[in-house]
Design a protein around this motif. Structure first.
Motif, PDB file in Angstrom:
ATOM      1  N   HIS A  34      77.022  46.477  44.034  1.00 43.36           N
ATOM      2  CA  HIS A  34      77.887  45.786  43.072  1.00 43.36           C
ATOM      3  C   HIS A  34      79.335  46.041  43.472  1.00 43.36           C
ATOM      4  O   HIS A  34      79.760  47.182  43.531  1.00 43.36           O
ATOM      5  CB  HIS A  34      77.635  46.299  41.653  1.00 43.36           C
ATOM      6  CG  HIS A  34      76.247  46.073  41.184  1.00 43.36           C
ATOM      7  ND1 HIS A  34      75.772  44.824  40.828  1.00 43.36           N
ATOM      8  CD2 HIS A  34      75.210  46.929  41.030  1.00 43.36           C
ATOM      9  CE1 HIS A  34      74.512  44.928  40.467  1.00 43.36           C
ATOM     10  NE2 HIS A  34      74.136  46.194  40.586  1.00 43.36           N
ATOM     11  N   ASN A  35      80.065  44.979  43.743  1.00 40.11           N
ATOM     12  CA  ASN A  35      81.434  45.168  44.211  1.00 40.11           C
ATOM     13  C   ASN A  35      82.410  44.183  43.578  1.00 40.11           C
ATOM     14  O   ASN A  35      83.466  43.926  44.141  1.00 40.11           O
ATOM     15  CB  ASN A  35      81.494  45.093  45.737  1.00 40.11           C
ATOM     16  CG  ASN A  35      80.863  43.835  46.281  1.00 40.11           C
ATOM     17  OD1 ASN A  35      80.515  42.926  45.537  1.00 40.11           O
ATOM     18  ND2 ASN A  35      80.691  43.772  47.577  1.00 40.11           N
ATOM     19  N   ASP A  36      82.081  43.647  42.424  1.00 37.55           N
ATOM     20  CA  ASP A  36      83.006  42.744  41.742  1.00 37.55           C
ATOM     21  C   ASP A  36      84.025  43.553  40.945  1.00 37.55           C
ATOM     22  O   ASP A  36      83.858  44.745  40.733  1.00 37.55           O
ATOM     23  CB  ASP A  36      82.238  41.802  40.801  1.00 37.55           C
ATOM     24  CG  ASP A  36      81.412  40.780  41.560  1.00 37.55           C
ATOM     25  OD1 ASP A  36      81.888  40.285  42.599  1.00 37.55           O
ATOM     26  OD2 ASP A  36      80.284  40.487  41.129  1.00 37.55           O
ATOM     27  N   GLY A  37      85.065  42.881  40.506  1.00 37.49           N
ATOM     28  CA  GLY A  37      86.039  43.511  39.626  1.00 37.49           C
ATOM     29  C   GLY A  37      86.999  44.439  40.334  1.00 37.49           C
ATOM     30  O   GLY A  37      87.653  44.065  41.300  1.00 37.49           O
ATOM     31  N   LYS A  38      87.057  45.695  39.858  1.00 32.66           N
ATOM     32  CA  LYS A  38      88.045  46.648  40.348  1.00 32.66           C
ATOM     33  C   LYS A  38      87.960  46.901  41.857  1.00 32.66           C
ATOM     34  O   LYS A  38      88.998  46.980  42.517  1.00 32.66           O
ATOM     35  CB  LYS A  38      87.943  47.954  39.569  1.00 32.66           C
ATOM     36  CG  LYS A  38      89.102  48.874  39.820  1.00 32.66           C
ATOM     37  CD  LYS A  38      89.138  50.011  38.837  1.00 32.66           C
ATOM     38  CE  LYS A  38      90.460  50.729  38.987  1.00 32.66           C
ATOM     39  NZ  LYS A  38      90.774  51.529  37.819  1.00 32.66           N
ATOM     40  N   PRO A  39      86.740  47.038  42.440  1.00 27.49           N
ATOM     41  CA  PRO A  39      86.709  47.237  43.899  1.00 27.49           C
ATOM     42  C   PRO A  39      87.401  46.096  44.659  1.00 27.49           C
ATOM     43  O   PRO A  39      88.118  46.332  45.632  1.00 27.49           O
ATOM     44  CB  PRO A  39      85.217  47.298  44.233  1.00 27.49           C
ATOM     45  CG  PRO A  39      84.576  47.738  42.967  1.00 27.49           C
ATOM     46  CD  PRO A  39      85.394  47.133  41.859  1.00 27.49           C
ATOM     47  N   VAL A  40      87.209  44.873  44.209  1.00 22.96           N
ATOM     48  CA  VAL A  40      87.842  43.723  44.871  1.00 22.96           C
ATOM     49  C   VAL A  40      89.358  43.813  44.724  1.00 22.96           C
ATOM     50  O   VAL A  40      90.099  43.595  45.686  1.00 22.96           O
ATOM     51  CB  VAL A  40      87.296  42.391  44.298  1.00 22.96           C
ATOM     52  CG1 VAL A  40      88.083  41.199  44.844  1.00 22.96           C
ATOM     53  CG2 VAL A  40      85.815  42.246  44.614  1.00 22.96           C
ATOM     54  N   GLU A  41      89.826  44.164  43.523  1.00 22.16           N
ATOM     55  CA  GLU A  41      91.277  44.310  43.307  1.00 22.16           C
ATOM     56  C   GLU A  41      91.862  45.368  44.223  1.00 22.16           C
ATOM     57  O   GLU A  41      92.926  45.158  44.820  1.00 22.16           O
ATOM     58  CB  GLU A  41      91.556  44.699  41.849  1.00 22.16           C
ATOM     59  CG  GLU A  41      91.211  43.639  40.830  1.00 22.16           C
ATOM     60  CD  GLU A  41      91.272  44.171  39.398  1.00 22.16           C
ATOM     61  OE1 GLU A  41      91.917  45.229  39.163  1.00 22.16           O
ATOM     62  OE2 GLU A  41      90.660  43.536  38.523  1.00 22.16           O
ATOM     63  N   LYS A  42      91.186  46.519  44.332  1.00 22.46           N
ATOM     64  CA  LYS A  42      91.682  47.616  45.166  1.00 22.46           C
ATOM     65  C   LYS A  42      91.706  47.222  46.642  1.00 22.46           C
ATOM     66  O   LYS A  42      92.657  47.515  47.359  1.00 22.46           O
ATOM     67  CB  LYS A  42      90.826  48.875  44.963  1.00 22.46           C
ATOM     68  CG  LYS A  42      90.981  49.494  43.607  1.00 22.46           C
ATOM     69  CD  LYS A  42      92.403  49.974  43.432  1.00 22.46           C
ATOM     70  CE  LYS A  42      92.624  50.713  42.152  1.00 22.46           C
ATOM     71  NZ  LYS A  42      94.028  51.066  41.972  1.00 22.46           N
TER      72      LYS A  42
END
Length: 176
Positions: A34-42
């Protein structure tokens, strides 16, 4: 390399990264990470600051093996081209590599004092780009306080030379 060292040669079909259209890639549909949300932003912040430090890894047909978060970050940034290294792997090996790429990094451990020393040279904004939060920094400070309470002093073996009581069986000394 020493004379007994084995040189690893590129496999047939392996090449250095090349810049390709983002639309020519597709994520592995069954990716368990799972890599949606905060990981993508970072990762998007990292790409803006440093560029692509690591290319996306894909099969010749465009299926992403490693770099799903980099792919999504590139989409979020509106990029049309990304660096990709294509590997000539069958689907089974590609999917095994996808899992290994994410899992194997989890076995490494941090030298926390050394990491703290390195990060102390940077601003908080820089530390955040590296993936650390104020919570991480506060936790480190609590850990240091736990092991080095204010007003504590280093003890020597002579501080334990005399006790009020001693166990008659093992000789363990204790006060109390």
């Amino acid at each position: 390399m020493g004379e007994n060292s084995k040189k690893i040669q590129p496999r047939a079909g392996e090449a250095a990264a090349e810049w390709v259209s983002l639309s020519s890639l597709r994520p592995w549909a069954d990716n368990p990470r799972h890599n949606d949300g905060k990981p993508v932003e970072k990762v998007a912040e990292s790409i803006k600051r440093f560029g692509f430090a690591s290319p996306i890894i894909a099969r010749a047909d465009g299926e992403i093996i490693a770099g799903h978060t980099r792919y999504k970050a590139a989409q979020a940034l509106g990029l049309d081209r990304v660096p990709v290294r294509f590997l000539d792997l069958d689907p089974a090996d590609a999917h095994l590599l996808a899992v290994a790429d994410n899992r194997l990094g989890e076995f490494a451990e941090w030298d926390t004092p050394k990491l703290q020393e390195i990060l102390s040279d940077f601003s908080f904004d820089d530390v955040e780009i590296a993936g650390y939060t104020s919570h991480d920094l506060e936790e480190w400070a609590r850990q240091l306080d736990k092991y080095n309470p204010q007003g504590s002093q280093e003890l020597s073996s002579s501080d334990f030379a005399e006790f009020d009581h001693e166990c008659p069986r093992c000789g363990f000394g204790f006060d109390g």
